[in-house]
Design a protein around this motif. Structure first.
Motif, PDB file in Angstrom:
ATOM      1  N   ALA A 194       0.917  -1.185   0.104  1.00 54.58           N
ATOM      2  CA  ALA A 194       0.110   0.024  -0.081  1.00 54.58           C
ATOM      3  C   ALA A 194       0.788   1.242  -0.150  1.00 54.58           C
ATOM      4  O   ALA A 194       0.441   2.391  -0.211  1.00 54.58           O
ATOM      5  CB  ALA A 194      -1.031  -0.017   1.399  1.00 54.58           C
ATOM      6  N   LEU A 195       2.045   1.185   0.363  1.00 53.51           N
ATOM      7  CA  LEU A 195       2.966   2.334   0.325  1.00 53.51           C
ATOM      8  C   LEU A 195       2.943   2.884  -1.097  1.00 53.51           C
ATOM      9  O   LEU A 195       3.066   2.298  -2.031  1.00 53.51           O
ATOM     10  CB  LEU A 195       4.415   1.881   0.653  1.00 53.51           C
ATOM     11  N   ARG A 201       8.391   0.646  -0.622  1.00 52.00           N
ATOM     12  CA  ARG A 201       7.883  -0.448  -0.463  1.00 52.00           C
ATOM     13  C   ARG A 201       8.945  -1.479  -0.444  1.00 52.00           C
ATOM     14  O   ARG A 201       8.906  -2.482   0.347  1.00 52.00           O
ATOM     15  CB  ARG A 201       7.104  -1.091  -1.893  1.00 52.00           C
ATOM     16  N   VAL A 202      10.042  -1.304  -1.130  1.00 51.95           N
ATOM     17  CA  VAL A 202      11.112  -2.251  -0.963  1.00 51.95           C
ATOM     18  C   VAL A 202      11.886  -1.948   0.475  1.00 51.95           C
ATOM     19  O   VAL A 202      12.154  -3.067   0.983  1.00 51.95           O
ATOM     20  CB  VAL A 202      12.249  -1.995  -2.150  1.00 51.95           C
ATOM     21  N   ASN A 203      12.149  -0.923   0.727  1.00 52.46           N
ATOM     22  CA  ASN A 203      12.602  -0.578   2.178  1.00 52.46           C
ATOM     23  C   ASN A 203      11.831  -1.277   3.339  1.00 52.46           C
ATOM     24  O   ASN A 203      12.294  -1.940   4.126  1.00 52.46           O
ATOM     25  CB  ASN A 203      12.669   0.988   2.408  1.00 52.46           C
ATOM     26  N   GLU A 204      10.459  -1.119   3.136  1.00 55.16           N
ATOM     27  CA  GLU A 204       9.766  -1.778   4.036  1.00 55.16           C
ATOM     28  C   GLU A 204       9.573  -3.304   4.143  1.00 55.16           C
ATOM     29  O   GLU A 204       9.753  -4.165   4.944  1.00 55.16           O
ATOM     30  CB  GLU A 204       8.339  -1.369   4.043  1.00 55.16           C
ATOM     31  N   ALA A 223       8.481  -3.578  -5.919  1.00 56.48           N
ATOM     32  CA  ALA A 223       8.851  -2.449  -6.429  1.00 56.48           C
ATOM     33  C   ALA A 223       7.866  -1.905  -7.527  1.00 56.48           C
ATOM     34  O   ALA A 223       7.585  -0.912  -7.850  1.00 56.48           O
ATOM     35  CB  ALA A 223      10.183  -2.363  -7.059  1.00 56.48           C
ATOM     36  N   GLN A 224       7.517  -3.004  -8.379  1.00 57.80           N
ATOM     37  CA  GLN A 224       6.591  -2.699  -9.390  1.00 57.80           C
ATOM     38  C   GLN A 224       7.334  -1.718 -10.731  1.00 57.80           C
ATOM     39  O   GLN A 224       6.430  -0.692 -10.947  1.00 57.80           O
ATOM     40  CB  GLN A 224       5.080  -2.438  -9.367  1.00 57.80           C
ATOM     41  N   GLN A 225       8.523  -1.859 -10.948  1.00 57.78           N
ATOM     42  CA  GLN A 225       9.201  -0.833 -11.565  1.00 57.78           C
ATOM     43  C   GLN A 225      10.294  -1.792 -12.394  1.00 57.78           C
ATOM     44  O   GLN A 225      10.815  -2.459 -11.962  1.00 57.78           O
ATOM     45  CB  GLN A 225       9.914   0.150 -10.691  1.00 57.78           C
ATOM     46  N   ASP A 226      10.578  -1.284 -13.747  1.00 56.06           N
ATOM     47  CA  ASP A 226      11.629  -1.976 -14.358  1.00 56.06           C
ATOM     48  C   ASP A 226      12.927  -1.818 -13.909  1.00 56.06           C
ATOM     49  O   ASP A 226      13.649  -2.853 -13.970  1.00 56.06           O
ATOM     50  CB  ASP A 226      11.661  -1.116 -15.857  1.00 56.06           C
ATOM     51  N   ASP A 227      13.169  -0.649 -13.094  1.00 55.65           N
ATOM     52  CA  ASP A 227      14.617  -0.654 -12.587  1.00 55.65           C
ATOM     53  C   ASP A 227      14.507  -1.173 -10.755  1.00 55.65           C
ATOM     54  O   ASP A 227      15.171  -0.228 -10.176  1.00 55.65           O
ATOM     55  CB  ASP A 227      15.042   0.638 -12.564  1.00 55.65           C
ATOM     56  N   TYR A 228      13.881  -2.149 -10.848  1.00 48.32           N
ATOM     57  CA  TYR A 228      13.682  -2.670  -9.511  1.00 48.32           C
ATOM     58  C   TYR A 228      14.804  -2.831  -8.688  1.00 48.32           C
ATOM     59  O   TYR A 228      14.874  -2.684  -7.268  1.00 48.32           O
ATOM     60  CB  TYR A 228      12.550  -3.892  -9.344  1.00 48.32           C
ATOM     61  N   MET A 229      15.988  -3.407  -9.440  1.00 47.26           N
ATOM     62  CA  MET A 229      17.290  -3.897  -8.534  1.00 47.26           C
ATOM     63  C   MET A 229      17.839  -2.446  -7.942  1.00 47.26           C
ATOM     64  O   MET A 229      18.611  -2.543  -6.966  1.00 47.26           O
ATOM     65  CB  MET A 229      18.073  -4.590  -9.493  1.00 47.26           C
ATOM     66  N   LYS A 230      17.722  -1.558  -8.964  1.00 47.86           N
ATOM     67  CA  LYS A 230      18.097   0.024  -8.176  1.00 47.86           C
ATOM     68  C   LYS A 230      17.561   0.251  -6.913  1.00 47.86           C
ATOM     69  O   LYS A 230      18.317   0.908  -6.143  1.00 47.86           O
ATOM     70  CB  LYS A 230      17.984   0.906  -9.178  1.00 47.86           C
ATOM     71  N   ARG A 231      16.571  -0.252  -6.510  1.00 48.86           N
ATOM     72  CA  ARG A 231      15.844  -0.103  -5.165  1.00 48.86           C
ATOM     73  C   ARG A 231      16.338  -0.936  -4.087  1.00 48.86           C
ATOM     74  O   ARG A 231      16.254  -0.584  -2.746  1.00 48.86           O
ATOM     75  CB  ARG A 231      14.365  -0.500  -5.199  1.00 48.86           C
TER      76      ARG A 231
END
Length: 319
Positions: A194-195, A201-204, A223-231
């Motif tokens: 929900a964040l 979201r990745v931090n949590e 993450a639901q992002q293309d660059d999810y590993m960057k998170r």
């Protein structure tokens, strides 16, 4: 039915009938993949592909559409062929050790549906449950006496009880790489998802799932992002943002795996991460032993307990 199949893996001699062709295929498959790691990887990849968490946010089998569940068998068949390089059969899916073999997958153990062209032929049966974290693989000959009399509208038939009893299990109740989101309380997962931003979201996720192996697929889902590993990475990702809270994120690098193992944490496999809050051993009052320690950043560190003070995390070894 998953919990009902708990007997030890039977030996090669336990099949009710002698079947030299089945024996030959079984020996070939076990030689290719003695521990089952390659099959397990293909099954994990297939489930993650179906869920497509990066684009959908889904993480449970029951979130799939009926047509997607039906398509799972085709994806497993393709995944195993890519993994092992099986030749196409003339009639069935594969030619393995000179024998025609049909590949059948069912998320429900025992739910395999066998088409008419495979009657009397060898079947490679696979089943996997993400919820239970287990998978199975076995071989059987689809003899007439081992099939249920009833057929569906496509004339496919299931194994009867005697047919199930003749399965030559290659791997039974083998561990499936964990989907960490299924091991957290549903409320916790809902709060994470929900964040409002992928980074939060990745931090949590790494805050709330400490001590668990987190796969790239889970990170992508959150993450639901293309660059999810960057998170995740240092340089602005969760490794930096959680450091002030004492949380480190071990990856699959050799030095990280050694440190995680020294702390009695799960050791990250390929593409996996494990987070933990650490505290410097020297600042703990009355802590004499009992906690695993590791030398990081010029000091000894232990996995923190809830009452331990919060302090910045150590720098992880360079990779």
């Amino acid at each position: 039915m998953w919990d009902a199949v708990q007997a030890p893996l039977p030996g090669m001699e336990t099949a009710a009938d002698t079947d030299p062709e089945l024996d030959r295929v079984a020996r070939h498959l076990l030689a290719l993949d003695p521990g089952g790691q390659r099959i397990a990887r293909a099954l994990r990849t297939t489930i993650d592909m179906l869920l497509d968490g990066r684009h959908t946010g889904r993480y449970r089998w029951d979130q799939l559409h009926k047509t997607e569940k039906t398509h799972a068998g085709t994806l497993v068949e393709i995944g195993l062929q890519r993994e092992f390089g099986f030749t196409d059969g003339a009639v069935l899916d594969y030619l393995i050790a000179g024998a025609e073999v049909d590949c059948k997958f069912s998320q429900r153990l025992g739910g395999w549906m066998i088409p008419p062209e495979a009657f009397g032929m060898l079947l490679l049966l696979l089943s996997a449950s993400d919820e239970h974290g287990r998978w199975y693989a076995g071989l059987v000959r689809a003899r007439e006496q081992h099939l249920r009399a009833a057929a569906n509208r496509d004339l496919k038939r299931a194994l009867n009880d005697s047919g199930v009893g003749t399965i030559r299990w290659l791997h039974r109740r083998a561990p499936l790489a964990e989907n960490a989101l299924l091991r957290l309380p549903e409320r916790t997962v809902a709060e994470i998802l929900a964040l409002p931003s992928g980074q939060r979201r990745v931090n949590e996720l790494f805050r709330r799932a400490q001590g668990r192996c987190i796969s790239r697929a889970v990170i992508a889902t959150v993450a639901q992002q293309d660059d999810y590993m960057k998170r995740v990475r240092a340089g602005g990702g969760a490794r930096d943002q959680l450091s002030a809270e004492g949380i480190v994120i071990f990856g699959d690098y050799g030095s990280h795996r050694e440190a995680a193992g020294a702390l009695d944490l799960p050791v990250p496999g390929p593409g996996e991460f494990v987070s933990a809050r650490l505290v410097r051993f020297g600042i703990l009052n009355g802590c004499r032993g009992g906690r695993a320690r590791v030398w990081l950043d010029g000091a000894e560190w232990v996995v923190a307990e809830p009452a331990d003070p919060v302090a910045p995390a150590p720098a992880l070894p360079r990779v």
